[in-house]
Design a protein around this motif. Structure first.
Motif, PDB file in Angstrom:
ATOM      1  N   ILE A   1       6.051  32.926  53.556  1.00 58.90           N
ATOM      2  CA  ILE A   1       4.861  32.902  52.705  1.00 58.90           C
ATOM      3  C   ILE A   1       3.931  34.013  53.166  1.00 58.90           C
ATOM      4  CG2 ILE A   1       2.795  31.601  52.063  1.00 58.90           C
ATOM      5  CD1 ILE A   1       4.465  29.053  52.279  1.00 58.90           C
TER       6      ILE A   1
ATOM      7  N   ARG B   1       7.155  34.152  48.978  1.00 61.51           N
ATOM      8  CA  ARG B   1       6.201  33.785  47.945  1.00 61.51           C
ATOM      9  C   ARG B   1       4.814  34.242  48.385  1.00 61.51           C
ATOM     10  NH1 ARG B   1       7.624  29.033  45.135  1.00 61.51           N
ATOM     11  NH2 ARG B   1       5.596  29.184  44.072  1.00 61.51           N
TER      12      ARG B   1
ATOM     13  N   LEU C   1       1.870  25.674  49.432  1.00 66.52           N
ATOM     14  CA  LEU C   1       3.216  26.250  49.386  1.00 66.52           C
ATOM     15  C   LEU C   1       4.008  25.897  50.644  1.00 66.52           C
ATOM     16  CD1 LEU C   1       2.856  29.870  47.916  1.00 66.52           C
ATOM     17  CD2 LEU C   1       4.025  27.912  46.906  1.00 66.52           C
TER      18      LEU C   1
ATOM     19  N   ALA D   1       0.615  33.810  48.374  1.00 65.48           N
ATOM     20  CA  ALA D   1      -0.509  32.881  48.235  1.00 65.48           C
ATOM     21  C   ALA D   1      -1.787  33.707  48.332  1.00 65.48           C
ATOM     22  CB  ALA D   1      -0.473  31.812  49.329  1.00 65.48           C
TER      23      ALA D   1
ATOM     24  N   SER E   1       3.043  33.306  39.086  1.00 68.44           N
ATOM     25  CA  SER E   1       1.888  32.979  39.926  1.00 68.44           C
ATOM     26  C   SER E   1       0.698  33.856  39.573  1.00 68.44           C
ATOM     27  CB  SER E   1       2.237  33.163  41.410  1.00 68.44           C
ATOM     28  OG  SER E   1       3.202  32.228  41.820  1.00 68.44           O
TER      29      SER E   1
END
Length: 203
Positions: free
Chosen positions: A7, A30, A41, A32, A143
């Protein structure tokens, strides 16, 4: 074996760039855009590592590190990725729970070296197939669209980032050898995001 889950918590432009780099290196990553989202997450993904700037919207990387360390203990690798160069900033980061401290900008080998031996043991460039990489890029684009109205950089910059992501995704769909069924599903996802039928040839 699944690829390492990473992340990246940072401002949208920086987070998206680093996520794209990690995906290209074979990680599952991913983005954030604030600490709260990174925690959500992390609970969902159970990542091997979180890479975070020390300055985040609606909080700080130090607060995020403390929260993640409290929740996951030593099982998660925390990497500070920041432009703050002072020794006191490094000390504060390490005391908050970060395992390593990387100064911006850094190349892919430097970022990978900051990850733990356990994470590196899982790493393999071939572990992510083309279909999985494109799915991750679609997740990132979704997102961006979802958080469009709440991002600190404003809608104009966010829209520009989204348009760049659409170009990258369409190019990846055109040049990668993926099954016709997977391509159809991914084109449908992209079409839903863009509002344009993607089944024809790319411009």
């Amino acid at each position: 074996m699944r690829p390492p889950q990473i992340i990246v918590a940072d401002q949208p432009d920086s987070a998206n760039s680093l996520v794209a780099m990690l995906i290209s290196e074979g990680f599952s990553a991913r983005a954030a855009y604030e600490g709260r989202h990174a925690i959500e997450l992390s609970s969902e993904m159970r990542p091997e590592a979180v890479i975070s700037d020390l300055s985040l919207p609606n909080g700080s990387g130090l607060e995020l590190a403390r929260a993640l360390r409290t929740r996951f203990g030593p099982s998660i690798r925390l990497v500070a990725y920041t432009g703050w160069t002072a020794a006191r900033d490094r000390d504060r980061a390490m005391k908050a729970g970060f395992d390593s401290y990387v100064l911006k900008p850094a190349d892919a080998p430097t970022i990978v070296d900051a990850l733990s031996p356990e994470t590196l043991a899982l790493f393999t460039r071939a572990s992510l197939a083309s279909e999985h990489r494109i799915e991750l890029l679609l997740d990132l684009a979704e997102s961006l669209v979802t958080y469009r109205g709440n991002l600190p950089v404003g809608a104009k910059k966010t829209d520009a980032a989204v348009r760049r992501m659409f170009v990258v995704i369409r190019a990846a769909l055109d040049r990668n050898p993926i099954s016709s069924r997977a391509r159809h599903v991914m084109m449908a996802r992209l079409g839903k995001l863009t509002g344009v039928d993607q089944e024809g040839p790319s411009p």
